[in-house]
Design a protein around this motif. Sequence first.
Motif, PDB file in Angstrom:
ATOM      1  N   GLY A  38       0.812  -1.213   0.000  1.00  0.00           N
ATOM      2  CA  GLY A  38       0.000   0.000   0.000  1.00  0.00           C
ATOM      3  C   GLY A  38       0.841   1.256   0.000  1.00  0.00           C
ATOM      4  N   LEU A  39       1.926   1.247   0.765  1.00  0.00           N
ATOM      5  CA  LEU A  39       2.806   2.411   0.829  1.00  0.00           C
ATOM      6  C   LEU A  39       3.542   2.636  -0.479  1.00  0.00           C
ATOM      7  CD1 LEU A  39       4.130   1.727   4.415  1.00  0.00           C
ATOM      8  CD2 LEU A  39       2.872   3.784   3.743  1.00  0.00           C
ATOM      9  N   SER A  40       3.989   1.558  -1.118  1.00  0.00           N
ATOM     10  CA  SER A  40       4.683   1.722  -2.409  1.00  0.00           C
ATOM     11  C   SER A  40       3.719   2.261  -3.466  1.00  0.00           C
ATOM     12  CB  SER A  40       5.300   0.391  -2.853  1.00  0.00           C
ATOM     13  OG  SER A  40       4.312  -0.618  -2.970  1.00  0.00           O
ATOM     14  N   LEU A  41       2.461   1.816  -3.425  1.00  0.00           N
ATOM     15  CA  LEU A  41       1.459   2.354  -4.351  1.00  0.00           C
ATOM     16  C   LEU A  41       1.202   3.824  -4.052  1.00  0.00           C
ATOM     17  CD1 LEU A  41      -0.585   1.882  -6.619  1.00  0.00           C
ATOM     18  CD2 LEU A  41      -2.244   1.169  -4.881  1.00  0.00           C
ATOM     19  N   TRP A  42       1.162   4.195  -2.758  1.00  0.00           N
ATOM     20  CA  TRP A  42       0.977   5.595  -2.377  1.00  0.00           C
ATOM     21  C   TRP A  42       2.079   6.455  -2.979  1.00  0.00           C
ATOM     22  CZ3 TRP A  42       3.295   9.722  -0.162  1.00  0.00           C
ATOM     23  CH2 TRP A  42       2.502  10.723   0.384  1.00  0.00           C
ATOM     24  N   LEU A  43       3.329   5.996  -2.872  1.00  0.00           N
ATOM     25  CA  LEU A  43       4.449   6.755  -3.436  1.00  0.00           C
ATOM     26  C   LEU A  43       4.318   6.906  -4.944  1.00  0.00           C
ATOM     27  CD1 LEU A  43       7.638   5.523  -1.539  1.00  0.00           C
ATOM     28  CD2 LEU A  43       6.659   7.808  -1.511  1.00  0.00           C
ATOM     29  N   LYS A  44       3.919   5.838  -5.606  1.00  0.00           N
ATOM     30  CA  LYS A  44       3.801   5.878  -7.069  1.00  0.00           C
ATOM     31  C   LYS A  44       2.734   6.873  -7.516  1.00  0.00           C
ATOM     32  CE  LYS A  44       3.733   1.936  -9.257  1.00  0.00           C
ATOM     33  NZ  LYS A  44       3.423   0.518  -9.581  1.00  0.00           N
ATOM     34  N   THR A  45       1.644   6.962  -6.745  1.00  0.00           N
ATOM     35  CA  THR A  45       0.517   7.791  -7.190  1.00  0.00           C
ATOM     36  C   THR A  45       0.546   9.207  -6.632  1.00  0.00           C
ATOM     37  OG1 THR A  45      -0.803   6.879  -5.372  1.00  0.00           O
ATOM     38  CG2 THR A  45      -0.979   5.789  -7.508  1.00  0.00           C
TER      39      THR A  45
ATOM     40  N   LEU B 247       7.559   7.501   3.533  1.00  0.00           N
ATOM     41  CA  LEU B 247       8.864   6.877   3.299  1.00  0.00           C
ATOM     42  C   LEU B 247       9.389   6.200   4.562  1.00  0.00           C
ATOM     43  CD1 LEU B 247      10.505   9.643   1.086  1.00  0.00           C
ATOM     44  CD2 LEU B 247      10.132   7.265   0.395  1.00  0.00           C
ATOM     45  N   ARG B 248       9.275   6.872   5.683  1.00  0.00           N
ATOM     46  CA  ARG B 248       9.753   6.273   6.947  1.00  0.00           C
ATOM     47  C   ARG B 248       9.000   4.974   7.248  1.00  0.00           C
ATOM     48  NH1 ARG B 248      13.111   9.140  10.101  1.00  0.00           N
ATOM     49  NH2 ARG B 248      13.419  11.363   9.669  1.00  0.00           N
ATOM     50  N   LYS B 249       7.703   5.009   7.039  1.00  0.00           N
ATOM     51  CA  LYS B 249       6.894   3.827   7.312  1.00  0.00           C
ATOM     52  C   LYS B 249       7.244   2.692   6.354  1.00  0.00           C
ATOM     53  CE  LYS B 249       2.073   2.833   8.511  1.00  0.00           C
ATOM     54  NZ  LYS B 249       0.683   3.379   8.534  1.00  0.00           N
ATOM     55  N   LEU B 250       7.425   3.030   5.084  1.00  0.00           N
ATOM     56  CA  LEU B 250       7.778   2.027   4.084  1.00  0.00           C
ATOM     57  C   LEU B 250       9.166   1.433   4.348  1.00  0.00           C
ATOM     58  CD1 LEU B 250       7.133   2.001   0.342  1.00  0.00           C
ATOM     59  CD2 LEU B 250       9.505   1.945   1.048  1.00  0.00           C
ATOM     60  N   ILE B 251      10.112   2.294   4.719  1.00  0.00           N
ATOM     61  CA  ILE B 251      11.483   1.826   4.964  1.00  0.00           C
ATOM     62  C   ILE B 251      11.527   0.869   6.149  1.00  0.00           C
ATOM     63  CG2 ILE B 251      13.787   2.578   5.703  1.00  0.00           C
ATOM     64  CD1 ILE B 251      13.221   5.179   4.058  1.00  0.00           C
ATOM     65  N   LYS B 252      10.768   1.150   7.191  1.00  0.00           N
ATOM     66  CA  LYS B 252      10.720   0.239   8.337  1.00  0.00           C
ATOM     67  C   LYS B 252      10.220  -1.136   7.913  1.00  0.00           C
ATOM     68  CE  LYS B 252      10.077   3.620  12.074  1.00  0.00           C
ATOM     69  NZ  LYS B 252       9.153   4.132  13.122  1.00  0.00           N
ATOM     70  N   GLU B 253       9.193  -1.156   7.081  1.00  0.00           N
ATOM     71  CA  GLU B 253       8.678  -2.431   6.584  1.00  0.00           C
ATOM     72  C   GLU B 253       9.708  -3.120   5.691  1.00  0.00           C
ATOM     73  OE1 GLU B 253       5.764  -4.062   7.300  1.00  0.00           O
ATOM     74  OE2 GLU B 253       5.647  -2.534   8.868  1.00  0.00           O
ATOM     75  N   ALA B 254      10.395  -2.325   4.876  1.00  0.00           N
ATOM     76  CA  ALA B 254      11.409  -2.890   3.977  1.00  0.00           C
ATOM     77  C   ALA B 254      12.570  -3.489   4.772  1.00  0.00           C
ATOM     78  CB  ALA B 254      11.917  -1.815   3.022  1.00  0.00           C
ATOM     79  N   ASN B 255      12.979  -2.799   5.831  1.00  0.00           N
ATOM     80  CA  ASN B 255      14.061  -3.324   6.683  1.00  0.00           C
ATOM     81  C   ASN B 255      13.687  -4.688   7.247  1.00  0.00           C
ATOM     82  OD1 ASN B 255      14.900  -0.036   8.072  1.00  0.00           O
ATOM     83  ND2 ASN B 255      15.528  -0.991   6.169  1.00  0.00           N
ATOM     84  N   LYS B 256      12.441  -4.831   7.708  1.00  0.00           N
ATOM     85  CA  LYS B 256      11.975  -6.110   8.257  1.00  0.00           C
ATOM     86  C   LYS B 256      11.958  -7.193   7.181  1.00  0.00           C
ATOM     87  CE  LYS B 256       8.927  -3.878  11.654  1.00  0.00           C
ATOM     88  NZ  LYS B 256       7.499  -3.658  12.035  1.00  0.00           N
ATOM     89  N   ARG B 257      11.480  -6.841   6.005  1.00  0.00           N
ATOM     90  CA  ARG B 257      11.385  -7.833   4.928  1.00  0.00           C
ATOM     91  C   ARG B 257      12.764  -8.289   4.467  1.00  0.00           C
ATOM     92  NH1 ARG B 257       6.381  -7.147   0.742  1.00  0.00           N
ATOM     93  NH2 ARG B 257       4.734  -6.811   2.282  1.00  0.00           N
TER      94      ARG B 257
END
Length: 557
Positions: A163-170, A280-290
């Motif tokens: 959802g966050l990556s889609l938010w960034l794209k749009t 971005l901060r929220k997405l990066i935290k999720e990316a770090n976990k993944r």
Amino acid sequence: MKQGSFLILITIMTVTCRAHTPMLDPDLQALSRLLKNVQTGSFQYKQTCKVLDSYLVAFEILQIDKKERRQETIHSFQLADISTSSINYNIEKDVITIHLATNKGEKFIKYSEDGSLKAFTNSFKFFAEDVENARQIVELLKKIIPNASQTYKLEKLPDTYEGLSLWLKTKLGNQAGGNKTYQQAFSFDITNPLLATFRQTQLEIKGGQKEFNYQFNFGVISEKEVKWEVEGDHFDILLPITLKQKLIKYQKDGKPTDNVKVLAISIKDVEQLKNTEAALRKLIKEANKRLEAQRPVFKDPVSAQKFIEKATSNLADNSLLIEQGIKANCICSLVRKTTDGKSRTDELFTFNLADLNGQDMKVTVDDRLFVMTLKTRNNAKYIQSDKNGLRQNYTSEVEIWSDDLERIRYLPQAFEKAIQACTEKASITKLSSESVQSVAKQIPAFKNDQAELKQQLTTTNTLCQLKFQIEYITPKKRTTTTYELNLKDLNTNLTALEVNGKNVFVNLQTNNKEKIIKTYEDDRPSDYTNTLRIQVDDIEVARAITKSFQNIINNCH
């Protein structure tokens, strides 16, 4: 005439505060009524307040001088960003000004001049008719701002990485205004959504254009170090790589350049800045976990060796072609063929995984390439190196290269497992034979166009009494050196292999370094010595001979 003109100007200087939202705080309406036309000795001011959104306002000030020259300025900001303690009025010669400043000095006030975006600032002032008017405005603002702070909320963001990556794209979109327009877009890899591409095109008013392309893994961005900076008429949100490594592949105007350690996203609106930074901060935290969850677990050395062999593959960088492959057994061989234009270099590296330091291994960056460096423990030069078929000096490190970070990201973990297994295997390996005769069979002869070296090891009266003969032959000369010694005189702890340039030796040394090894030069007695040196052509042969001698010496004591 002058007096008439002045009266006309005063007539048109109305003050308004227009709402662009269905609901308007009554206090904002009261604020608009308190704003007055202001006349000084040099200027006249027309002040307009527009409510763009809930507590998001734009103060327009039209300044007119005696020659009727006009300058229009607009300060746009969110009242929730204003510090209540900063609000005050000040008497400046013939005018009273009201001052506002942002919380923590953040440059959240957008400043435009005559229709052109100029900068972002952290303070703003407008004008009061008199002291009483100034006091009323200050008091009302100190009432409005706490309400604004309680009401204000950032945009509700998605909770998932997708959802966050889609938010960034749009939501990112183009950023216009000022001297440049920024066309920006994110895209994400379908197979591995952590992999992102950020493209930015900068269009200048005068017609110039620059294009930038960044490829990176969101999982290696440091969320704690994300920040924004003001760059003239826009903000840059900076996304830095963890530990400041240059892991972002970078192209400028279509041409690959050296990797970088940070990328900048340009924003020209304060509210979008806040929301984008939060996303971005929220997405990066999720990316770090993944990314951490993607870390492979090598349960056995076979899986680690297969991973190493698959990850060590060919790559290209402009005119440079590197073909490489590895056999990741305990005795490891790395083949690398490098072609750069018309020149080609063939390299072969041979080493024992048990000799490598399995701690603190990591992938680094060399210009545009990613590099995995293997180093020996204690920097021992135990890695055999051959170049274009010729032996080079032994070295303590060797590199595996890649143009794709994802391909070699987990090489350190794979090598760590393989090194551990080979180290354990080496510690329990038993020698097949521990006799002098078996050692003698492993001692090689050397020959090239200039010289020949022959070495012979034999026993004399007992198994512990040895004779070692070295014969050195050149087209012009032949010399023979003979050593006679008793193994019980040797020190087991000082029996070791030695690397010197391209050569490998096994050194045998006496107890207390006592010079009791009898020496002959061409059958004539020579000086006694305390060291016997046997040359071999391979680290593993030297290692085996060293272990054999250590055991034989112990048996002779």
